[in-house]
Design a protein around this motif. Structure first.
Motif: not given
Ligand code: ZN
Length: 479
Positions: A22, A25, A27, A39-40, A43
């Protein structure tokens, strides 16, 4: 005199960049994973998580700007675009506003050039999935896998004057973005989406009318239909003395209509301000030069080169470069393997394309024998070893057996009979078996000659060299 109106159309294209991760980030961006598995904290917009800009995303954006002749700004600024929506967990989208990545540029649409206003970078939002009916049982599920996927938004000037040109412009943008490797062109998965602004004004007027924005159209055909519907709708309102509302509308492919979604926000509604968690993006000439070196050849340039280097017509170059995926690569490799350009082009556009269509494939990578195999086949035709009609049978056999053209010709004894004595024997037999057509020819009814050549070809099972056969036949029946 009734007033004649003309449409004024501009496009905003959202293009997902082909990075593995992304924009802010690490991901994954891969499509189709189970919801909320990519996801993290960044995001998902959790408090305290900080964005870090993806370098590859910037390089892809630079590529797009270079390909579209847009000038890249040495400094661009990320900004927060504030709005509330469940698929936007931070309450704002990180985008660019008054200092975008690039300004200006152009793209072709039909016979006209369409100016670009700007190209800017931004992150995508998540996806809302609505379930349940009726309204009272309705639930909305949120998938944040797409949240933070890198996008560029390409904004055109309002230069388009018809729905067909708008669809053509979107198509040309897709072609360029795919050719330079920054987008997969997959509109069904939403990697490329188009919003269109459309208004009508009296022909000759310089001012713009109130516009409607049609959101998220994901096919060329739908874009054209949505705009045609919208042009008719606005014309109907204006001709009956009404006023077009400035609003956002949604295309409904089931009914073939656009429906009002909401009144259009102005920029002030988003309360843009510079993103405090990201420094200004600085792109120097050296970086642009490095990216320029990695750029593949653009479709227009390649077409021009095929015409200049190989003597193709611009029609043939257009088909090879733009209409058959992978055909230009296949063509150049076939020529490099020794085929003549015209022959290679004819075979790819003719038999190869027909066969792919029959198999329900459209990419040249499905051809099992590759360019070298095709070059070998065409060399047998050009060298007079087999006729074109026999070559078509050999071509079929190459698909099914996997054998080379030469091996098939030898194994099946398909080489042309170019031996005068052998051909003369066949001609004699045909002349003896067809006294009436021969007599008619001698009496001046020369049309029977073609029939007799056909009989020679038939008797030789298609292997007679047609030019030699005709020559021997003529010598035999003239006197
Ligand atoms: Zn993320």
């Amino acid at each position: 005199m009734p007033i004649t109106y003309e449409p004024v159309i501009g496009l905003e294209i959202h293009c997902q960049l082909l990075t593995a991760t992304k924009i802010f980030c690490g991901c994954s961006t891969s499509f189709g994973a189970a919801p909320n598995t990519q996801v993290c904290p960044v995001c998902l917009g959790l408090p305290g998580a900080l964005p870090v800009l993806n370098r590859q995303a910037v390089e892809f954006a630079i590529r797009a700007a270079l390909a579209l002749e847009s000038s890249i700004n040495p400094v661009s600024i990320f900004a927060r675009k504030n709005y509330f929506y469940p698929d936007l967990p931070k309450g704002y989208q990180i985008s660019q506003y008054d200092q975008p990545l690039a300004t200006g540029g152009r793209v072709a649409a039909g016979d006209t050039m369409v100016g670009l206003t700007r190209i800017h970078m931004e992150e995508d939002a998540g996806k809302s999935l609505h379930h349940g009916f009726p309204e009272s049982d309705r639930q909305t599920m949120l998938d944040y896998n797409r949240s933070g996927v890198p996008l560029i938004e390409i904004v055109t000037e309002p230069d388009l004057r018809s729905a067909a040109d708008a669809a053509n412009c979107f198509g040309r943008l897709r072609e360029v973005l795919v050719a330079i490797g920054v987008n997969d062109g997959n509109m069904e998965e939403g990697s490329l989406r188009c919003d269109a602004n459309v208004s009508l004004r009296p022909v000759g007027s310089a001012a713009f009318g109130a516009k409607a924005e049609v959101k998220n159209v994901n096919s060329f055909r739908f874009l054209q239909k949505a705009l045609e519907f919208e042009i008719d709708r606005q014309r109907g309102i204006l001709e009956s003395g009404g006023r077009v509302e400035q609003e956002t509308r949604q295309w409904d492919s089931d009914t073939g209509t656009t429906q009002s979604m909401r009144s259009k926000e102005g920029a002030h509604d988003y309360r843009y301000f510079p993103e405090p968690d990201l420094p200004p993006l600085r792109i120097d000439e050296a970086w642009i030069a490095r990216v320029r070196e990695t750029m593949p050849e653009l479709p227009e340039a390649r077409m021009a080169r095929l015409v200049a280097a190989h003597g193709l017509t611009s029609y043939d170059a257009d088909v090879l470069v733009r209409l058959i995926p992978g055909a230009a690569d296949f063509f150049e490799a076939t020529v490099a393997a020794g085929a003549s350009a015209k022959t290679a082009s004819n075979w790819i556009q003719g038999e190869v394309r027909r066969k792919l269509k029959e198999l329900g494939r459209e990419d040249l990578s499905a051809v099992p024998f590759g360019p070298a195999g095709l070059a070998e086949l065409t060399a047998l035709v050009d060298g007079g070893t087999i006729s074109t009609s026999v070559a078509k049978d050999v071509f079929e056999a190459m698909w099914t057996s996997g054998e080379s053209a030469r091996a098939i010709v030898e194994a099946q004894g398909l080489a042309q009979i170019g031996d005068a004595a052998a051909l003369a024997a066949i001609v004699d037999a045909v002349v003896a078996a067809n006294p009436d057509p021969v007599a008619q020819y001698r009496a001046g009814k020369t049309q029977t000659f073609g029939f007799l050549v056909g009989q020679v070809m038939k008797a030789s099972k298609g292997k007679a060299n047609p030019a030699m056969a005709a020559e021997i036949l003529k010598a035999r029946i003239v006197n």
